[in-house]
Design a protein around this motif. Structure first.
Motif, PDB file in Angstrom:
ATOM      1  N   THR A  34       0.837  -1.195   0.000  1.00  0.00           N
ATOM      2  CA  THR A  34       0.000   0.000   0.000  1.00  0.00           C
ATOM      3  C   THR A  34       0.874   1.247   0.000  1.00  0.00           C
ATOM      4  O   THR A  34       1.840   1.331   0.749  1.00  0.00           O
ATOM      5  N   THR A  35       0.533   2.182  -0.869  1.00  0.00           N
ATOM      6  CA  THR A  35       1.231   3.470  -0.960  1.00  0.00           C
ATOM      7  C   THR A  35       0.293   4.582  -0.511  1.00  0.00           C
ATOM      8  O   THR A  35      -0.874   4.606  -0.917  1.00  0.00           O
ATOM      9  N   ALA A  36       0.787   5.467   0.327  1.00  0.00           N
ATOM     10  CA  ALA A  36      -0.004   6.601   0.825  1.00  0.00           C
ATOM     11  C   ALA A  36       0.764   7.894   0.574  1.00  0.00           C
ATOM     12  O   ALA A  36       1.959   7.979   0.865  1.00  0.00           O
ATOM     13  N   VAL A  37       0.080   8.874   0.003  1.00  0.00           N
ATOM     14  CA  VAL A  37       0.649  10.210  -0.208  1.00  0.00           C
ATOM     15  C   VAL A  37      -0.150  11.178   0.660  1.00  0.00           C
ATOM     16  O   VAL A  37      -1.357  11.328   0.478  1.00  0.00           O
ATOM     17  N   VAL A  38       0.526  11.806   1.626  1.00  0.00           N
ATOM     18  CA  VAL A  38      -0.130  12.693   2.589  1.00  0.00           C
ATOM     19  C   VAL A  38       0.381  14.114   2.355  1.00  0.00           C
ATOM     20  O   VAL A  38       1.594  14.352   2.388  1.00  0.00           O
ATOM     21  N   ALA A  39      -0.541  15.034   2.091  1.00  0.00           N
ATOM     22  CA  ALA A  39      -0.191  16.435   1.829  1.00  0.00           C
ATOM     23  C   ALA A  39      -0.832  17.325   2.881  1.00  0.00           C
ATOM     24  O   ALA A  39      -2.020  17.164   3.201  1.00  0.00           O
ATOM     25  N   SER A  40      -0.046  18.223   3.419  1.00  0.00           N
ATOM     26  CA  SER A  40      -0.564  19.169   4.406  1.00  0.00           C
ATOM     27  C   SER A  40      -1.446  20.202   3.721  1.00  0.00           C
ATOM     28  O   SER A  40      -1.134  20.683   2.627  1.00  0.00           O
ATOM     29  N   ALA A  41      -2.558  20.528   4.367  1.00  0.00           N
ATOM     30  CA  ALA A  41      -3.455  21.572   3.860  1.00  0.00           C
ATOM     31  C   ALA A  41      -3.135  22.917   4.501  1.00  0.00           C
ATOM     32  O   ALA A  41      -3.999  23.792   4.569  1.00  0.00           O
ATOM     33  N   SER A  42      -1.883  23.075   4.975  1.00  0.00           N
ATOM     34  CA  SER A  42      -1.533  24.318   5.668  1.00  0.00           C
ATOM     35  C   SER A  42      -1.633  25.514   4.735  1.00  0.00           C
ATOM     36  O   SER A  42      -2.122  26.578   5.130  1.00  0.00           O
ATOM     37  N   GLN A  43      -1.178  25.349   3.484  1.00  0.00           N
ATOM     38  CA  GLN A  43      -1.256  26.477   2.564  1.00  0.00           C
ATOM     39  C   GLN A  43      -2.708  26.836   2.283  1.00  0.00           C
ATOM     40  O   GLN A  43      -3.074  28.019   2.283  1.00  0.00           O
ATOM     41  N   GLU A  44      -3.544  25.809   2.047  1.00  0.00           N
ATOM     42  CA  GLU A  44      -4.954  26.093   1.796  1.00  0.00           C
ATOM     43  C   GLU A  44      -5.617  26.696   3.034  1.00  0.00           C
ATOM     44  O   GLU A  44      -6.432  27.626   2.935  1.00  0.00           O
ATOM     45  N   ARG A  45      -5.250  26.162   4.230  1.00  0.00           N
ATOM     46  CA  ARG A  45      -5.827  26.696   5.459  1.00  0.00           C
ATOM     47  C   ARG A  45      -5.401  28.141   5.700  1.00  0.00           C
ATOM     48  O   ARG A  45      -6.221  29.002   6.048  1.00  0.00           O
ATOM     49  N   ASP A  46      -4.085  28.420   5.536  1.00  0.00           N
ATOM     50  CA  ASP A  46      -3.602  29.787   5.722  1.00  0.00           C
ATOM     51  C   ASP A  46      -4.229  30.729   4.708  1.00  0.00           C
ATOM     52  O   ASP A  46      -4.589  31.874   5.030  1.00  0.00           O
ATOM     53  N   ARG A  47      -4.343  30.229   3.474  1.00  0.00           N
ATOM     54  CA  ARG A  47      -4.969  31.072   2.456  1.00  0.00           C
ATOM     55  C   ARG A  47      -6.434  31.333   2.812  1.00  0.00           C
ATOM     56  O   ARG A  47      -6.948  32.432   2.614  1.00  0.00           O
ATOM     57  N   TRP A  48      -7.093  30.309   3.355  1.00  0.00           N
ATOM     58  CA  TRP A  48      -8.500  30.489   3.725  1.00  0.00           C
ATOM     59  C   TRP A  48      -8.622  31.472   4.891  1.00  0.00           C
ATOM     60  O   TRP A  48      -9.523  32.324   4.912  1.00  0.00           O
ATOM     61  N   GLU A  49      -7.719  31.378   5.870  1.00  0.00           N
ATOM     62  CA  GLU A  49      -7.782  32.311   6.994  1.00  0.00           C
ATOM     63  C   GLU A  49      -7.494  33.740   6.552  1.00  0.00           C
ATOM     64  O   GLU A  49      -8.156  34.690   7.011  1.00  0.00           O
ATOM     65  N   ARG A  50      -6.525  33.905   5.648  1.00  0.00           N
ATOM     66  CA  ARG A  50      -6.276  35.252   5.142  1.00  0.00           C
ATOM     67  C   ARG A  50      -7.466  35.762   4.350  1.00  0.00           C
ATOM     68  O   ARG A  50      -7.866  36.931   4.483  1.00  0.00           O
ATOM     69  N   ALA A  51      -8.039  34.854   3.507  1.00  0.00           N
ATOM     70  CA  ALA A  51      -9.214  35.272   2.744  1.00  0.00           C
ATOM     71  C   ALA A  51     -10.380  35.577   3.676  1.00  0.00           C
ATOM     72  O   ALA A  51     -11.157  36.503   3.429  1.00  0.00           O
ATOM     73  N   ARG A  52     -10.507  34.808   4.768  1.00  0.00           N
ATOM     74  CA  ARG A  52     -11.588  35.072   5.720  1.00  0.00           C
ATOM     75  C   ARG A  52     -11.388  36.422   6.409  1.00  0.00           C
ATOM     76  O   ARG A  52     -12.348  37.192   6.572  1.00  0.00           O
ATOM     77  N   GLY A  53     -10.117  36.709   6.793  1.00  0.00           N
ATOM     78  CA  GLY A  53      -9.861  38.016   7.394  1.00  0.00           C
ATOM     79  C   GLY A  53     -10.150  39.152   6.434  1.00  0.00           C
ATOM     80  O   GLY A  53     -10.778  40.162   6.803  1.00  0.00           O
ATOM     81  N   ARG A  54      -9.674  38.971   5.178  1.00  0.00           N
ATOM     82  CA  ARG A  54      -9.972  40.008   4.193  1.00  0.00           C
ATOM     83  C   ARG A  54     -11.472  40.120   3.951  1.00  0.00           C
ATOM     84  O   ARG A  54     -12.003  41.213   3.743  1.00  0.00           O
ATOM     85  N   LEU A  55     -12.130  38.956   3.970  1.00  0.00           N
ATOM     86  CA  LEU A  55     -13.567  38.970   3.708  1.00  0.00           C
ATOM     87  C   LEU A  55     -14.320  39.690   4.818  1.00  0.00           C
ATOM     88  O   LEU A  55     -15.216  40.506   4.551  1.00  0.00           O
ATOM     89  N   LEU A  56     -13.982  39.401   6.075  1.00  0.00           N
ATOM     90  CA  LEU A  56     -14.664  40.068   7.183  1.00  0.00           C
ATOM     91  C   LEU A  56     -14.467  41.580   7.107  1.00  0.00           C
ATOM     92  O   LEU A  56     -15.415  42.356   7.287  1.00  0.00           O
ATOM     93  N   LEU A  57     -13.224  41.977   6.831  1.00  0.00           N
ATOM     94  CA  LEU A  57     -12.960  43.406   6.721  1.00  0.00           C
ATOM     95  C   LEU A  57     -13.693  44.010   5.530  1.00  0.00           C
ATOM     96  O   LEU A  57     -14.278  45.097   5.621  1.00  0.00           O
ATOM     97  N   GLY A  58     -13.644  43.265   4.399  1.00  0.00           N
ATOM     98  CA  GLY A  58     -14.275  43.792   3.199  1.00  0.00           C
ATOM     99  C   GLY A  58     -15.784  43.794   3.246  1.00  0.00           C
ATOM    100  O   GLY A  58     -16.426  44.546   2.499  1.00  0.00           O
ATOM    101  N   VAL A  59     -16.377  42.921   4.093  1.00  0.00           N
ATOM    102  CA  VAL A  59     -17.841  42.880   4.188  1.00  0.00           C
ATOM    103  C   VAL A  59     -18.356  43.831   5.270  1.00  0.00           C
ATOM    104  O   VAL A  59     -19.340  44.549   5.076  1.00  0.00           O
TER     105      VAL A  59
END
Length: 520
Positions: free
Chosen positions: A226-251
């Motif tokens: 069995t082969t498993a490839v595990v990728a961290s979602a840190s970039q997507e999470r950080d991008r989402w948190e930044r987008a959420r911060g921008r979104l809250l400010l922008g809304v």
């Protein structure tokens, strides 16, 4: 005379009460509008984040499939070696010297015996053979996992392999890791799973959620790997948190100004946010496509190089040994001595080509030395001349004088031109003509091969350099892929196009020495 009453007249109470109710209703309406808009925006961002995780998971599925195929190929090679060892033991002698050098430990025992403990950074592969024996080969983990070490990125992506009937997962650096989510997904037959923060940290990834793709390969007698490839979602999470911060400010800011400026400002802000999200997702897709392309090329080149090394090394050693034996017996016969010398030279050429492909498989670059384009052309012509004579195809050459010197690997460039010439020869019938021209062009040199055969279809040009794509009944689909890779590492270009009047025109452009970048 009485003084006026301090109390408000009764008739004024309903009006003030109505105004208070209206003001309260407006405040509550505005607050609810802000809350509703903010909630909807956050939900939309959450959906975008989940979509990014799904896209990331699909990419890991493709990687897992590629690495699983590579693992199966390497295990097949180990199984062949184990059966050879079993045959040697059956014949009354031990494993060959080459086998002992290739594997840290080789044991042949009865099928009832327990496996021996293996050294760190290795794993044992048990191969049943005839006569009730089991061959146990100790294989370095780094070799079994192949391109995984090059694909792995610290704090971003981890590749793991689980041997059959084992609970621990093997990492490319030799670590043994226990991961319950991956084990449950593999046992349940799931292709993907997600890991929480603590589970990702246990694999050496950042303290963020991670996505994993699992692919099982049934290798027959070697069991289910069995082969498993595990990728961290840190970039997507950080991008989402930044987008959420921008979104809250922008809304929130437009909502605070919505009473004064109306709905126009809010719509403008939302359009800007949507455009920003689309640009971010487009950048993510481009970066992901580039990583997948590099992984695919690495896996293909690695498979090719290991196959060449494995299949050629043994017969090449026999050829060299027989040539050395003949060298002492030819005596004063100049013709025989020249033939023996030619055998040695061609064996040395094969060794250099194999080493060049192994360097490509390891991700390295060729040693760049001054190369005369005329030497490349004449060397390629010597190698293919007999094929053209046998096929009764006319080979015409035109090599300009005073060509600029190239920086590259002579053998690899010869190999690229040889592949184009052989393709042209196979596409031509008896009596047809193939032309090779070498000329200066665009601060470099062009190697042009033209034939008058059936020609290449326009719809096949884009896929012609893909590994394993072929239009020939008995073709491997690797010739043009190898040419494309050799040209790329020399910072050149390969152009395929139909020839006017029928046939195909293939052009390799290589920049002159001094024109390539410093990291070539």
């Amino acid at each position: 005379m009485r003084s006026p009453s301090p109390l408000l007249p009764l008739r004024t109470l309903p009006a003030r009460l109505a105004r208070s109710i209206r003001r309260g209703w407006l405040v509550w309406t505005a607050a609810l509008a802000v809350l509703a808009i903010t909630t909807l925006a956050l939900l939309d961002e959450q959906r975008e984040y989940e979509g990014a995780l799904v896209a990331l998971t699909r990419q890991q599925q493709m990687l897992a499939l590629l690495l699983s195929d590579e693992l199966a190929a390497r295990l097949a090679a180990v199984r062949r070696d184990a059966l050879l060892v079993a045959d040697d033991v059956s014949a009354g002698h031990g494993p060959s010297e080459g086998m002992r050098k290739a594997y840290p430990s080789i044991e042949v025992r009865s099928s009832e015996s327990a496996p021996s403990p293996h050294p760190p950074r290795t794993m044992s592969v048990l191969v049943p053979s005839t006569e009730g024996r089991t061959v146990e080969l100790t294989v370095p983990v780094a070799w079994v996992m192949g391109p995984s070490a090059r694909i792995e990125r610290p704090d971003e992506l981890v590749v793991l392999v689980r041997p059959p009937d084992e609970a621990m997962w093997q990492a490319a650096d030799g670590r043994q890791i226990q991961s319950d989510p991956l084990t449950r997904a593999a046992d349940a037959g799931h292709d993907t799973t997600r890991l929480e923060r603590d589970e990702a940290v246990a694999l050496g990834l950042p303290d963020r959620r991670a996505v994993a793709a699992v692919d099982a390969t049934d290798t027959g007698t070697l069991g289910r790997w069995t082969t498993a490839v595990v990728a961290s979602a840190s970039q997507e999470r950080d991008r989402w948190e930044r987008a959420r911060g921008r979104l809250l400010l922008g809304v929130l800011v437009p909502c605070a100004l919505i009473v004064a400026f109306g709905a126009t400002a809010l719509r403008r802000q939302r359009r800007e946010l949507e455009l920003e999200k689309q640009l971010a997702l487009a950048a993510l897709v481009r970066a992901s496509d580039e990583r997948l392309a590099r992984a695919s090329r690495a896996a293909t080149t690695g498979t090719l190089a290991m196959g060449i090394a494995h299949e050629i090394s043994t017969p090449l050693g026999v050829i060299v040994g027989r040539a050395e034996q003949l060298a002492g017996r030819v005596g004063e016969d100049p013709k025989a001595a020249r033939a023996v010398r030619t055998i040695g030279e061609q064996a040395d050429r094969i060794t250099q080509v194999v080493r060049g492909f192994l360097d490509l498989a390891r991700g390295g670059s060729p040693s760049l030395r001054p190369v005369d384009p005329g030497d490349v052309a004449h060397g390629a012509l010597r190698l293919v001349e007999h094929r053209f004579v046998a096929a009764r195809v006319v080979l015409v050459t035109a090599v300009e004088d005073d060509l600029p010197t190239l920086a590259g690997d002579l053998r690899l460039l010869e190999h690229a031109v040889v592949n184009l010439l052989l393709n042209a020869c196979e596409a031509s019938g008896p009596g047809m003509q193939v032309a090779l021209s070498v000329r200066s062009a665009d601060a470099g040199v062009d190697f042009v091969v033209e034939d008058r055969g059936a020609g290449i279809r326009p719809e096949d040009i884009a896929r012609a350099t893909e590994p394993f794509f072929t239009t020939k009944a008995a073709g491997s689909g690797l010739g043009l892929a190898i040419v494309h890779e050799i040209v790329n590492i020399h910072r050149g270009s390969l152009v395929l196009e139909p020839h006017e009047g029928g046939g195909t025109r293939a052009r390799i452009h290589v920049p002159a020495q001094g024109e390539e970048c410093s990291d070539a």
